[in-house]
Write an enzyme that holds these catalytic residues in place. Structure first.
Site, mmCIF file in Angstrom:
data_model
loop_
_atom_site.group_PDB
_atom_site.id
_atom_site.type_symbol
_atom_site.label_atom_id
_atom_site.label_comp_id
_atom_site.label_asym_id
_atom_site.label_seq_id
_atom_site.Cartn_x
_atom_site.Cartn_y
_atom_site.Cartn_z
ATOM 1 N N GLY A 12 0.600 -1.225 -0.087
ATOM 2 C CA GLY A 12 -0.081 0.024 0.100
ATOM 3 C C GLY A 12 0.705 1.321 -0.010
ATOM 4 N N SER A 120 -0.083 -8.213 -8.925
ATOM 5 C CA SER A 120 1.154 -8.990 -8.846
ATOM 6 C C SER A 120 2.479 -7.985 -8.944
ATOM 7 C CB SER A 120 1.052 -10.140 -9.742
ATOM 8 O OG SER A 120 2.259 -10.980 -9.574
ATOM 9 N N GLY A 121 3.446 -8.527 -8.617
ATOM 10 C CA GLY A 121 4.909 -7.715 -8.742
ATOM 11 C C GLY A 121 5.153 -7.303 -7.442
ATOM 12 N N GLY A 122 4.962 -7.756 -6.152
ATOM 13 C CA GLY A 122 5.411 -7.238 -4.749
ATOM 14 C C GLY A 122 5.487 -5.827 -4.668
ATOM 15 N N LYS A 170 -5.714 -13.697 -10.122
ATOM 16 C CA LYS A 170 -4.738 -13.857 -9.176
ATOM 17 C C LYS A 170 -4.455 -14.823 -8.378
ATOM 18 C CE LYS A 170 -1.257 -11.313 -6.945
ATOM 19 N NZ LYS A 170 -1.090 -12.099 -5.865
ATOM 20 N N HIS A 173 -2.739 -17.249 -10.817
ATOM 21 C CA HIS A 173 -1.254 -16.912 -10.883
ATOM 22 C C HIS A 173 -0.387 -17.358 -9.700
ATOM 23 C CE1 HIS A 173 1.564 -14.011 -9.244
ATOM 24 N NE2 HIS A 173 1.782 -13.758 -10.592
ATOM 25 N N GLU A 177 2.560 -19.785 -9.661
ATOM 26 C CA GLU A 177 3.883 -19.253 -9.032
ATOM 27 C C GLU A 177 4.599 -20.338 -7.981
ATOM 28 O OE1 GLU A 177 4.159 -16.385 -5.157
ATOM 29 O OE2 GLU A 177 3.655 -15.397 -7.238
ATOM 30 N N ARG A 269 5.467 -27.305 1.104
ATOM 31 C CA ARG A 269 5.609 -25.956 1.955
ATOM 32 C C ARG A 269 5.043 -26.448 3.338
ATOM 33 N NH1 ARG A 269 4.926 -20.114 -1.066
ATOM 34 N NH2 ARG A 269 6.049 -20.546 -2.956
#
Length: 301
Positions: A12, A120-122, A170, A173, A177, A269
């Site tokens: 943000g 997305s993209g951090g 997303k 996605h 990932e 994980r």
């Protein structure tokens, strides 16, 4: 364009800075007043409360929500109580698409528009241009298309379809990932344990010169090796997962679709909490590179 922005975490805060840079008038609120003060120094208008944020906005009002998924309902319920007909809410966080469909129905029943937006993209993408996936009524998307164009990298936004579709795209996605990261981690673990004493950072570098697996992930892996060393000392071998991979697996099962790669990466994980490994270290290091997630072994214990 004037908008309210709620949630000044890693994503943000960087997105607000980009919006200000693009000429938007942004009113911000976060429960962490220090974050609000920092963003105010960049040119945002600070709000004392959610009601104060809404009162500051011009009508029809636009509010972007960027908060953790577990508090979306509570914040949404409060903010919508202050909004009026034809105001618009955007949920830009990682929400489950079925929840976004429900929220759209509930919010729109009160006369407020709702868009679900996957980003997305951090944090670096939020600051420098993200990949943006939008769901909701097309006429509302078109009303705010300039906003999405400004937060996205060039060519990096799509109107996906009706409510829920932005977060659905997303979600998938993120499932993909998981699988891509798992393949990289396993492959580089094999090379790490080979008898050839390979320089893994150099391998990652050459892979990123027109090989079939050239990617940002490979580039981030090279950066991780340079930063932490090829033994990844101090990096946790247990990998955190935040839910999106699980959502993808569960949704695929409901649809009768087999996703063994994504499901296997999710299971890895989950198991890594009890069985940390070098493969887990690679995954943790990658998560840190693009999402700034904590990777300390001590923090993960």
């Amino acid at each position: 364009m004037m908008l309210g922005y709620i949630g000044l975490g890693k994503m943000g805060k960087n997105m607000v800075e980009r919006l200000i840079e693009k000429g938007h008038d942004v009113v911000v609120f976060d429960s962490d007043r220090e974050q609000v003060e920092q963003v105010a120094k960049l040119g945002a208008k600070p709000a004392r409360s959610l009601s104060n944020l809404v009162a500051t906005l011009s009508i029809p009002r636009l509010v972007w929500l960027m908060v953790p998924q577990n508090v979306v309902d509570a914040v949404l319920k409060e903010i919508v109580s202050f909004l009026g007909r034809d105001d618009t809410m955007i949920d830009g966080g990682n929400s489950f698409f079925k929840e976004s469909v429900r929220r759209a129905n509930e919010v729109e029943a009160q006369g407020v528009n709702f868009l679900d937006v996957g980003v997305s993209g951090g944090p670096r993408g939020a600051r420098n241009g993200a990949c943006v996936m939008i769901g909701g009524q097309q006429r509302i998307f078109e009303r705010f298309e300039r906003l999405f164009r400004d937060i996205a990298t060039e060519g990096g936004y799509i109107y996906a379809g009706p409510s829920g579709s932005g977060h659905f795209v997303k979600m998938v996605h993120n499932g993909i990932e998981y699988g891509m990261m798992q393949a990289l981690a396993e492959g580089f673990t094999v090379m790490k344990q080979s008898p050839f004493h390979l320089h893994l950072a150099d391998v990652a570098e050459v892979y990123n010169h027109h090989s079939v697996i050239e990617s940002r992930l490979v580039g981030w892996l090279k950066e991780a090796f340079h930063r932490h060393g090829e033994d990844l000392a101090g990096v946790s071998g247990s990998v955190v997962h935040t839910g999106e991979g699980l959502w993808t697996v569960e949704t695929a099962k409901e649809m009768g679709i087999s996703v063994p790669i994504i499901e296997g990466s999710l299971r890895f994980r989950e198991d890594s909490k009890q069985r940390p490994s070098y493969t887990g270290k690679i995954l943790s290091a990658l998560r840190n590179q693009f999402g700034w997630h904590d990777i300390s072994e001590k923090k993960q214990l």
